[in-house]
Design a protein around this motif. Structure first.
Motif, PDB file in Angstrom:
ATOM      1  N   ILE A  14       0.835  -1.203   0.000  1.00  0.00           N
ATOM      2  CA  ILE A  14       0.000   0.000   0.000  1.00  0.00           C
ATOM      3  C   ILE A  14       0.876   1.263   0.000  1.00  0.00           C
ATOM      4  O   ILE A  14       0.485   2.299  -0.556  1.00  0.00           O
ATOM      5  CB  ILE A  14      -0.953   0.017   1.212  1.00  0.00           C
ATOM      6  N   ILE A  15       2.064   1.172   0.584  1.00  0.00           N
ATOM      7  CA  ILE A  15       2.967   2.319   0.581  1.00  0.00           C
ATOM      8  C   ILE A  15       3.568   2.512  -0.805  1.00  0.00           C
ATOM      9  O   ILE A  15       3.624   3.639  -1.325  1.00  0.00           O
ATOM     10  CB  ILE A  15       4.086   2.121   1.629  1.00  0.00           C
ATOM     11  N   SER A  16       4.000   1.419  -1.426  1.00  0.00           N
ATOM     12  CA  SER A  16       4.581   1.504  -2.776  1.00  0.00           C
ATOM     13  C   SER A  16       3.558   2.032  -3.772  1.00  0.00           C
ATOM     14  O   SER A  16       3.892   2.850  -4.641  1.00  0.00           O
ATOM     15  CB  SER A  16       5.086   0.122  -3.214  1.00  0.00           C
ATOM     16  N   ASN A  17       2.322   1.581  -3.639  1.00  0.00           N
ATOM     17  CA  ASN A  17       1.277   2.055  -4.553  1.00  0.00           C
ATOM     18  C   ASN A  17       1.012   3.547  -4.353  1.00  0.00           C
ATOM     19  O   ASN A  17       0.778   4.281  -5.326  1.00  0.00           O
ATOM     20  CB  ASN A  17      -0.010   1.263  -4.322  1.00  0.00           C
ATOM     21  N   TRP A  18       1.046   4.000  -3.090  1.00  0.00           N
ATOM     22  CA  TRP A  18       0.813   5.429  -2.843  1.00  0.00           C
ATOM     23  C   TRP A  18       1.906   6.269  -3.485  1.00  0.00           C
ATOM     24  O   TRP A  18       1.628   7.307  -4.096  1.00  0.00           O
ATOM     25  CB  TRP A  18       0.768   5.680  -1.333  1.00  0.00           C
ATOM     26  N   PHE A  19       3.160   5.834  -3.349  1.00  0.00           N
ATOM     27  CA  PHE A  19       4.264   6.575  -3.960  1.00  0.00           C
ATOM     28  C   PHE A  19       4.160   6.577  -5.482  1.00  0.00           C
ATOM     29  O   PHE A  19       4.501   7.573  -6.141  1.00  0.00           O
ATOM     30  CB  PHE A  19       5.610   5.983  -3.528  1.00  0.00           C
ATOM     31  N   LEU A  20       3.696   5.468  -6.070  1.00  0.00           N
ATOM     32  CA  LEU A  20       3.528   5.425  -7.526  1.00  0.00           C
ATOM     33  C   LEU A  20       2.470   6.423  -7.985  1.00  0.00           C
ATOM     34  O   LEU A  20       2.610   7.048  -9.048  1.00  0.00           O
ATOM     35  CB  LEU A  20       3.133   4.011  -7.958  1.00  0.00           C
ATOM     36  N   GLU A  21       1.424   6.597  -7.195  1.00  0.00           N
ATOM     37  CA  GLU A  21       0.373   7.556  -7.535  1.00  0.00           C
ATOM     38  C   GLU A  21       0.863   9.000  -7.484  1.00  0.00           C
ATOM     39  O   GLU A  21       0.276   9.887  -8.120  1.00  0.00           O
ATOM     40  CB  GLU A  21      -0.814   7.383  -6.594  1.00  0.00           C
ATOM     41  N   HIS A  22       1.936   9.253  -6.740  1.00  0.00           N
ATOM     42  CA  HIS A  22       2.443  10.613  -6.577  1.00  0.00           C
ATOM     43  C   HIS A  22       3.856  10.772  -7.147  1.00  0.00           C
ATOM     44  O   HIS A  22       4.578  11.698  -6.759  1.00  0.00           O
ATOM     45  CB  HIS A  22       2.443  11.006  -5.090  1.00  0.00           C
ATOM     46  N   ASP A  23       4.247   9.875  -8.055  1.00  0.00           N
ATOM     47  CA  ASP A  23       5.616   9.946  -8.594  1.00  0.00           C
ATOM     48  C   ASP A  23       5.842  11.152  -9.489  1.00  0.00           C
ATOM     49  O   ASP A  23       6.980  11.470  -9.841  1.00  0.00           O
ATOM     50  CB  ASP A  23       5.969   8.661  -9.341  1.00  0.00           C
ATOM     51  N   ASN A  24       4.759  11.848  -9.869  1.00  0.00           N
ATOM     52  CA  ASN A  24       4.924  13.069 -10.655  1.00  0.00           C
ATOM     53  C   ASN A  24       5.191  14.286  -9.770  1.00  0.00           C
ATOM     54  O   ASN A  24       5.469  15.381 -10.272  1.00  0.00           O
ATOM     55  CB  ASN A  24       3.669  13.318 -11.497  1.00  0.00           C
ATOM     56  N   GLU A  25       5.135  14.106  -8.449  1.00  0.00           N
ATOM     57  CA  GLU A  25       5.355  15.211  -7.516  1.00  0.00           C
ATOM     58  C   GLU A  25       6.729  15.167  -6.863  1.00  0.00           C
ATOM     59  O   GLU A  25       7.308  16.208  -6.567  1.00  0.00           O
ATOM     60  CB  GLU A  25       4.255  15.200  -6.444  1.00  0.00           C
ATOM     61  N   PHE A  26       7.231  13.986  -6.620  1.00  0.00           N
ATOM     62  CA  PHE A  26       8.582  13.818  -6.063  1.00  0.00           C
ATOM     63  C   PHE A  26       9.025  12.377  -6.305  1.00  0.00           C
ATOM     64  O   PHE A  26       8.224  11.508  -6.654  1.00  0.00           O
ATOM     65  CB  PHE A  26       8.632  14.170  -4.571  1.00  0.00           C
ATOM     66  N   THR A  27      10.301  12.134  -6.085  1.00  0.00           N
ATOM     67  CA  THR A  27      10.891  10.822  -6.331  1.00  0.00           C
ATOM     68  C   THR A  27      11.332  10.197  -5.018  1.00  0.00           C
ATOM     69  O   THR A  27      11.899  10.872  -4.158  1.00  0.00           O
ATOM     70  CB  THR A  27      12.110  10.944  -7.265  1.00  0.00           C
ATOM     71  N   VAL A  28      11.061   8.903  -4.872  1.00  0.00           N
ATOM     72  CA  VAL A  28      11.542   8.170  -3.698  1.00  0.00           C
ATOM     73  C   VAL A  28      12.967   7.705  -3.990  1.00  0.00           C
ATOM     74  O   VAL A  28      13.230   7.011  -4.968  1.00  0.00           O
ATOM     75  CB  VAL A  28      10.642   6.965  -3.391  1.00  0.00           C
ATOM     76  N   LEU A  29      13.892   8.116  -3.150  1.00  0.00           N
ATOM     77  CA  LEU A  29      15.300   7.768  -3.329  1.00  0.00           C
ATOM     78  C   LEU A  29      15.501   6.286  -3.037  1.00  0.00           C
ATOM     79  O   LEU A  29      15.117   5.790  -1.984  1.00  0.00           O
ATOM     80  CB  LEU A  29      16.159   8.613  -2.387  1.00  0.00           C
ATOM     81  N   LYS A  30      16.107   5.573  -3.969  1.00  0.00           N
ATOM     82  CA  LYS A  30      16.395   4.156  -3.774  1.00  0.00           C
ATOM     83  C   LYS A  30      17.543   4.031  -2.785  1.00  0.00           C
ATOM     84  O   LYS A  30      18.675   4.385  -3.081  1.00  0.00           O
ATOM     85  CB  LYS A  30      16.749   3.498  -5.107  1.00  0.00           C
ATOM     86  N   TRP A  31      17.234   3.518  -1.602  1.00  0.00           N
ATOM     87  CA  TRP A  31      18.165   3.561  -0.481  1.00  0.00           C
ATOM     88  C   TRP A  31      18.826   2.201  -0.256  1.00  0.00           C
ATOM     89  O   TRP A  31      18.154   1.168  -0.250  1.00  0.00           O
ATOM     90  CB  TRP A  31      17.425   3.990   0.782  1.00  0.00           C
ATOM     91  N   PRO A  32      20.150   2.174  -0.048  1.00  0.00           N
ATOM     92  CA  PRO A  32      20.832   0.897   0.215  1.00  0.00           C
ATOM     93  C   PRO A  32      20.552   0.414   1.633  1.00  0.00           C
ATOM     94  O   PRO A  32      20.427   1.223   2.558  1.00  0.00           O
ATOM     95  CB  PRO A  32      22.315   1.241   0.028  1.00  0.00           C
ATOM     96  N   PRO A  33      20.460  -0.886   1.843  1.00  0.00           N
ATOM     97  CA  PRO A  33      20.200  -1.415   3.192  1.00  0.00           C
ATOM     98  C   PRO A  33      21.403  -1.231   4.107  1.00  0.00           C
ATOM     99  O   PRO A  33      22.534  -1.068   3.654  1.00  0.00           O
ATOM    100  CB  PRO A  33      19.911  -2.902   2.942  1.00  0.00           C
ATOM    101  N   GLN A  34      21.121  -1.258   5.408  1.00  0.00           N
ATOM    102  CA  GLN A  34      22.147  -1.162   6.457  1.00  0.00           C
ATOM    103  C   GLN A  34      23.040   0.068   6.252  1.00  0.00           C
ATOM    104  O   GLN A  34      24.257  -0.029   6.286  1.00  0.00           O
ATOM    105  CB  GLN A  34      23.002  -2.434   6.484  1.00  0.00           C
TER     106      GLN A  34
END
Length: 346
Positions: free
Chosen positions: A255-275
């Motif tokens: 549900i979080i990933s889908n919400w970000f996809l719906e708003h990807d025209n407003e900002f970008t989620v930075l692909k973050w490395p683990p640890q």
């Protein structure tokens, strides 16, 4: 009585010059203020060896561990950082004609610059995650501070009501071990605590949201829609902002990933490395708040007071403080590259 012991190069030259000018030992001593013994010794050494300095080169007992021995001891340290003084001494003496004691080992190690210290605690990074951290650093190694200003950083942190500091030391006599003034009381689970979610960017501090229970996907969706979205659209109206979050399970829920996809025209989620807490400057802000809480003259006695104190300390973090943390991002990236994806001092 005249001056004795080592002389400076200038004073040494004055002694030699006086004697060469024909002055006697007693005349030179009276003129320069040195003892007759010093005048005689310095002039004899100059005549016999041509010494231009009176600094003695062979004072004291000869060192039992020479340069070669120090290199040997250095290799032992590099092979096992956790070795005790006894273990280092035993391993060093193996196969050596001239053995040493633990006192000599300690003295040698200090001369080499080694001291016993508590190890710095860092998260364990797997081989796979080291590669991902290195990939992230390579992908962002050309980002400037101006680029990092477009990132909004976020994280959750838990603050305990009572935090036991294992480094506290006290002064007491042998029979005072159970004196109330010599005790540090502990409470199971730290007496409880509060968890908060926060975010900030180079431009401003963002909201700090108390989390009343364990953060799950539903609760995080409320935070994202109620706090992240207005912050990003306000700070980055040109849709050039990046939102950073770690890889916690609730952050990766569908549900979080889908919400970000719906708003990807407003900002970008930075692909973050683990640890990678060392790459997230908000971790340093949590430390700032923690230090401020410990410095309080009157400490919170319940969770409500603790939460109010945290919110107050967060609001008073200076602009210079959090902007400096964002400006450190190029150095953090370089540190990850240098460590080949491993731990960094940040």
């Amino acid at each position: 009585m005249g001056k004795k012991g080592n002389l400076s190069n200038f004073e040494h030259g004055m002694v030699v010059g006086a004697r060469r000018a024909g002055l006697s030992i007693s005349q030179s001593a009276q003129l320069l203020g040195f003892s007759c013994t010093t005048i005689s010794r310095v002039y004899k050494e100059w005549c016999a060896k041509g010494k231009t300095s009176s600094m003695r080169q062979s004072c004291g007992r000869k060192c039992l561990v020479d340069a070669r021995g120090q290199r040997r001891m250095g290799r032992l340290i590099q092979a096992d950082r956790r070795a005790t003084l006894t273990e280092i001494t035993t391993r060093y003496n193996r196969g050596m004609q001239q053995t040493i004691c633990e006192v000599t080992t300690r003295t040698t190690l200090r001369r080499m610059g080694y001291n016993s210290r508590r190890p710095h605690r860092v998260p364990l990074i797997s081989t796979t995650n080291r590669k991902k951290r290195l990939q992230f650093a390579r992908a962002h190694q050309n980002w400037t501070v101006e680029d990092w200003k477009n990132v909004a950083w976020s994280d959750e942190s838990r603050f305990l009501l009572r935090h036991s500091n294992g480094r506290v030391r006290i002064w007491r006599k042998q029979n005072e071990n159970m004196d109330p003034s010599c005790l540090v009381t502990t409470v199971q689970a730290g007496g409880g605590g509060v968890m908060l979610w926060g975010m900030f960017s180079w431009h401003t501090l963002g909201p700090l949201v108390p989390i009343g229970h364990r953060l799950n996907a539903t609760a995080y969706l409320s935070i994202v829609s109620d706090h992240v979205h207005p912050f990003m659209t306000t700070m980055y109206p040109s849709s050039d902002g990046y939102f950073q979050q770690d890889n916690a399970p609730c952050h990766k829920a569908r549900i979080i990933s889908n919400w970000f996809l719906e708003h990807d025209n407003e900002f970008t989620v930075l692909k973050w490395p683990p640890q990678s807490p060392d790459l997230n400057p908000i971790e340093n802000l949590w430390d700032v708040v923690e230090r401020e809480l410990r410095a309080l003259d009157v400490h919170p006695t319940n969770l409500h007071q603790l939460q109010d104190a945290i919110l107050s300390k967060w609001a008073n973090i200076s602009k210079e403080c959090f902007q400096h943390l964002v400006e450190s991002m190029p150095c953090r990236i370089k540190a990850v590259l240098k460590a080949k994806g491993g731990q960094t001092p940040y």
